[in-house]
Design an enzyme around this catalytic site. Structure first.
Site, short mmCIF file in Angstrom:
data_model
loop_
_atom_site.label_atom_id
_atom_site.label_comp_id
_atom_site.label_asym_id
_atom_site.label_seq_id
_atom_site.Cartn_x
_atom_site.Cartn_y
_atom_site.Cartn_z
N LYS A 263 0.81 -1.23 0.00
CA LYS A 263 0.00 0.00 0.00
C LYS A 263 0.84 1.27 0.00
O LYS A 263 0.49 2.27 -0.63
CB LYS A 263 -0.95 -0.02 1.21
CG LYS A 263 -1.85 -1.24 1.26
CD LYS A 263 -2.67 -1.40 -0.01
CE LYS A 263 -3.38 -2.75 -0.05
NZ LYS A 263 -3.83 -3.13 -1.40
N GLY B 254 -8.74 -2.65 5.70
CA GLY B 254 -8.89 -2.28 7.11
C GLY B 254 -8.02 -3.07 8.06
O GLY B 254 -7.93 -2.74 9.24
N ARG C 16 -25.71 -7.56 -1.93
CA ARG C 16 -25.02 -8.84 -1.75
C ARG C 16 -25.84 -9.69 -0.77
O ARG C 16 -26.02 -9.29 0.39
CB ARG C 16 -23.63 -8.63 -1.15
CG ARG C 16 -22.71 -7.81 -2.04
CD ARG C 16 -21.32 -7.80 -1.46
NE ARG C 16 -20.41 -6.91 -2.20
CZ ARG C 16 -19.08 -7.05 -2.16
NH1 ARG C 16 -18.53 -8.01 -1.42
NH2 ARG C 16 -18.30 -6.22 -2.84
N ARG D 184 -7.87 -6.80 -9.77
CA ARG D 184 -8.72 -7.97 -10.08
C ARG D 184 -10.10 -7.47 -10.49
O ARG D 184 -10.39 -6.28 -10.31
CB ARG D 184 -8.85 -8.82 -8.81
CG ARG D 184 -9.62 -8.08 -7.73
CD ARG D 184 -9.86 -8.86 -6.47
NE ARG D 184 -10.76 -8.14 -5.59
CZ ARG D 184 -10.38 -7.23 -4.70
NH1 ARG D 184 -9.08 -6.96 -4.57
NH2 ARG D 184 -11.24 -6.58 -3.94
N GLU E 35 -1.35 8.54 7.75
CA GLU E 35 -2.06 9.56 6.96
C GLU E 35 -2.91 10.43 7.88
O GLU E 35 -3.31 9.98 8.95
CB GLU E 35 -3.02 8.89 5.97
CG GLU E 35 -2.37 8.02 4.94
CD GLU E 35 -3.39 7.41 3.99
OE1 GLU E 35 -3.00 7.02 2.88
OE2 GLU E 35 -4.59 7.32 4.34
N LYS E 36 -3.25 11.61 7.40
CA LYS E 36 -4.25 12.44 8.06
C LYS E 36 -5.55 11.63 8.05
O LYS E 36 -5.87 10.98 7.02
CB LYS E 36 -4.42 13.75 7.27
CG LYS E 36 -5.43 14.71 7.84
CD LYS E 36 -4.86 15.37 9.07
CE LYS E 36 -5.94 16.16 9.83
NZ LYS E 36 -5.60 16.19 11.27
C1 MV4 Z 1 -8.89 5.75 5.73
C2 MV4 Z 1 -10.02 6.28 6.41
C3 MV4 Z 1 -9.94 7.59 6.89
N1 MV4 Z 1 -8.81 8.32 6.70
N2 MV4 Z 1 -7.79 6.50 5.56
C4 MV4 Z 1 -10.59 1.25 5.36
C5 MV4 Z 1 -9.92 0.08 4.72
C6 MV4 Z 1 -9.04 0.61 3.70
N3 MV4 Z 1 -9.69 0.52 2.43
C7 MV4 Z 1 -8.78 2.04 4.07
N4 MV4 Z 1 -9.88 2.42 4.93
C8 MV4 Z 1 -9.97 3.68 5.43
N5 MV4 Z 1 -8.90 4.47 5.25
C9 MV4 Z 1 -7.75 7.75 6.05
N6 MV4 Z 1 -6.63 8.51 5.88
C10 MV4 Z 1 -11.15 5.46 6.60
C11 MV4 Z 1 -11.12 4.17 6.12
C12 MV4 Z 1 -12.30 3.35 6.36
C13 MV4 Z 1 -13.09 2.92 5.31
C14 MV4 Z 1 -12.77 3.25 4.00
C15 MV4 Z 1 -13.60 2.79 2.99
C16 MV4 Z 1 -14.72 2.02 3.27
C17 MV4 Z 1 -15.03 1.71 4.56
C18 MV4 Z 1 -14.23 2.15 5.61
C19 MV4 Z 1 -14.54 1.79 6.92
C20 MV4 Z 1 -13.71 2.22 7.93
C21 MV4 Z 1 -12.59 3.00 7.65
#
Ligand code: MV4
Length: 445
Positions: free
Chosen positions: A116, A165, A336, A292, A200-201
Site C-alpha cells: 500500500k 482495514g 449482496r 482484479r 495519513e491524516k
Molecule cells: C482511511 C479512512 C480515513 N482516513 N484513511 C478502510 C480500509 C481501507 N480501504 C482504508 N480504509 C480507510 N482508510 C484515512 N486517511 C477510513 C477508512 C475506512 C473505510 C474506508 C472505505 C470504506 C469503509 C471504511 C470503513 C472504515 C474505515
C-alpha cells in the site's frame, strides 16, 4: 483468442466467467473441491477437475493442483475471479512460467499495488491526489510520533501489507499512539508477515467511491465511471450503486481523469479498480488499487451495457480497447445476499437450501450459484447471490430492488434479504445521504 479457459474459482463468479466464455465460443474448465461436487460451476463447465478436499488451502489456493488441472485439460489461460489467487503474484508468475495466460495483472504489478505504501507513492508520482501523511514506511515509533505531530491529529496508522482495514488504527490523541502503534504492527506481522506501517491524516466520515478502469497492452487506459461502496460492515461491502448519489459531473470528470492517468502511468493491463476516499467537501484521495475483477462489477456493466469479463479476456488476448470512457446512462444497485443471520450479528448460516425462488422481470439481474436442494458449505465466504436492479432513476432502482427482494424466497438457511429490505426503506439511504459510518448506527427492526 484463447481456446480453453480454466476458472480458478467457485460460486457465482465462476458461473459469471463460464457464461461469457460460452458466448465467446471459448471452452471452459472448472476446478472444484470435494465440497463443491454438486456446484453449478462444475455442471456448467465443459470439463471439471477435482483439485482437493474442502479447505481452501488444500484446493482453491493449492497452486500445484490448479496448474496440474490446466495442464491435463490443455487450458491456455486461467481466470482467477476475485479473492483466492486473483492477486497472488506467485501464482501469476507460475502461470507465465507454464505458458498459461493469467487473466489478471503481472506479478510485478500485483506486488507494486499490493504494497500500500508503494502504491500510494506511485500514485503520488502519477499526479493522483493522495492523503497528506508520511513519506512511505515509518522508521520507528519516534518517527511515527514526529509524523503525527507534523500531520496533526487525528491520524490513521496503516499496514503497508494490509488492505481492507486490516492493521489499521485511527488515533485521535498522542497519548494513544504508542498502544496503537504496537497493536497494529503485531496484527500486521501476524496476518501478513510484514509490520511496515505508514501514516495519513484521518479523513472523517469519508465515502468509498471507486473508479473502474481498463488498460490494454498498448498502454492505453479508459475509465468506466464510479461505484459507491460506502455501505460496509466491518469492511465487508453490503450494497453498491452507480452513479454515486454524492457524485457531480465535475467530480466524476476529475476522478475519472485521475484514474486513467494512474492506469496509464503504471501501464496497467486488464480490468482494475482505483478506490478513493471522498470527504464531505468532495475532495478525493487515492486509497488502494485492486488488480482484479470486483464482486460489484455488474452494476457498472448494467449502466453502460458492457461485459467486463469479455473485456478482460480480450485484453489478455492482446486485443486493444476502444479507448473511450463510459458514463452511466441508467442507475444500478447491487445487494449482496449472504447466508448470514442479520438478527444475530450477521453470523454465518450454512446448510441445505430447501426453497429458492428467484426474483425476475425487467431490470432485475441475479448472479448466483445457488438452487433449491443446494447445500451451502461452511468452508467458503457466505455470499450466495448478488441481486442487481437497474432503472432510469435511483428512485425507480430502489423501488425495483424492494419489489425484487419481496419476491426473493430462500428457505433452509438464514439470509441477509431482510436486512437489504429494511435498508431500502431507511431514510438516509433513500436520500443517498450515507458515508462509511452508516452501518455503525444501523439497527434491524
Ligand atoms: C482511511 C479512512 C480515513 N482516513 N484513511 C478502510 C480500509 C481501507 N480501504 C482504508 N480504509 C480507510 N482508510 C484515512 N486517511 C477510513 C477508512 C475506512 C473505510 C474506508 C472505505 C470504506 C469503509 C471504511 C470503513 C472504515 C474505515
Amino acid at each position: 483468442m484463447f481456446k480453453k479457459i480454466l476458472i480458478a474459482n467457485r460460486g457465482e463468479i465462476a458461473m459469471r466467467v463460464i457464461r461469457t466464455c460460452r458466448e465467446m465460443g471459448i471452452k471452459t474448465v472448472s476446478v472444484y473441491s470435494t465440497a463443491d461436487r454438486d456446484s453449478l460451476h462444475v455442471r456448467f463447465a465443459d470439463e471439471a477437475v477435482c483439485i482437493g478436499p474442502p479447505s481452501s488451502t488444500d484446493s482453491y489456493l493449492k497452486i500445484p493442483n490448479i496448474i496440474a488441472a490446466a495442464e491435463i485439460t490443455n487450458a491456455d489461460a486461467i481466470h482467477p475471479g476475485y479473492g483466492f489467487l486473483s492477486e497472488n503474484a506467485r501464482f501469476s508468475k507460475i502461470c507465465a512460467e507454464h505458458g498459461i495466460k493469467f487473466i489478471g495483472a503481472s506479478p510485478e504489478m500485483i506486488d507494486r499495488m499490493g504494497d500500500k505504501a508503494t502504491a500510494k507513492a506511485t500514485m503520488k508520482k502519477a499526479g493522483v491526489p493522495t492523503v497528506p501523511g508520511s513519506e512511505g514506511i515509518l522508521k520507528d515509533f519516534e518517527d511515527a510520533k514526529k509524523t503525527a505531530k507534523k500531520i496533526g491529529y487525528p491520524v490513521m496508522l496503516k499496514a503497508t501489507a494490509g488492505g481492507g482495514g486490516k492493521g489499521m488504527r485511527a488515533i485521535w490523541k498522542e497519548e494513544n499512539l504508542q498502544k496503537a502503534w504496537e497493536s497494529a504492527r503485531q496484527e500486521s506481522k501476524a496476518a501478513f508477515g510484514n509490520d511496515g506501517m505508514y501514516m495519513e491524516k484521518l479523513i472523517e466520515e469519508p465515502r468509498h467511491i471507486e473508479i473502474q478502469i481498463v488498460g490494454d497492452s498498448t498502454g492505453k487506459a479508459c475509465h468506466l465511471s464510479e461505484r459507491d461502496c460506502s455501505v460496509q460492515r466491518r469492511h465487508q461491502k453490503l450494497t453498491e450503486e452507480t452513479p454515486s448519489p454524492f457524485m457531480t459531473d465535475e467530480l466524476r470528470e476529475k476522478m475519472g481523469d485521475a484514474a486513467v492517468k494512474a492506469a496509464e502511468f503504471i501501464k496497467y493491463e486488464g480490468a482494475g479498480t482505483i478506490e478513493f476516499l471522498v470527504d464531505k467537501h468532495r475532495n478525493f484521495y487515492f486509497m488502494e488499487m485492486n488488480t482484479r475483477i470486483q464482486v460489484e462489477h455488474p452494476i457498472t456493466e448494467q449502466v453502460i451495457d458492457y461485459d467486463l469479463i469479455r473485456e478482460q479476456i480480450k485484453v489478455a488476448a492482446g486485443i486493444p480497447i476502444s479507448g473511450r470512457n463510459y458514463y452511466p446512462k441508467l442507475h444500478s444497485i447491487e445487494c449482496r445476499i449472504n447466508a448470514e443471520d442479520p438478527y444475530n450479528d450477521f453470523r454465518p448460516s450454512p446448510g441445505k437450501v430447501t426453497t429458492f425462488h428467484a426474483p425476475g422481470g425487467h431490470g432485475v439481474r441475479l448472479d448466483t450459484n445457488v438452487y433449491a436442494g443446494y447445500v451451502i458449505p461452511p468452508y467458503y465466504d457466505s455470499m450466495i447471490a448478488k441481486l442487481i436492479t437497474t432503472a432510469q432513476t435511483r428512485e425507480e432502482a430502489i423501488n425495483k430492488m424492494k419489489r425484487a427482494l419481496d419476491e426473493f424466497v430462500v428457505e433452509g438457511v438464514k439470509t441477509t434479504i431482510p436486512f437489504h429490505r429494511q435498508l431500502m426503506d431507511h431514510p438516509d439511504y433513500v436520500e443517498g445521504n450515507y458515508t462509511t459510518k452508516f452501518m455503525e448506527d444501523f439497527k434491524m427492526k
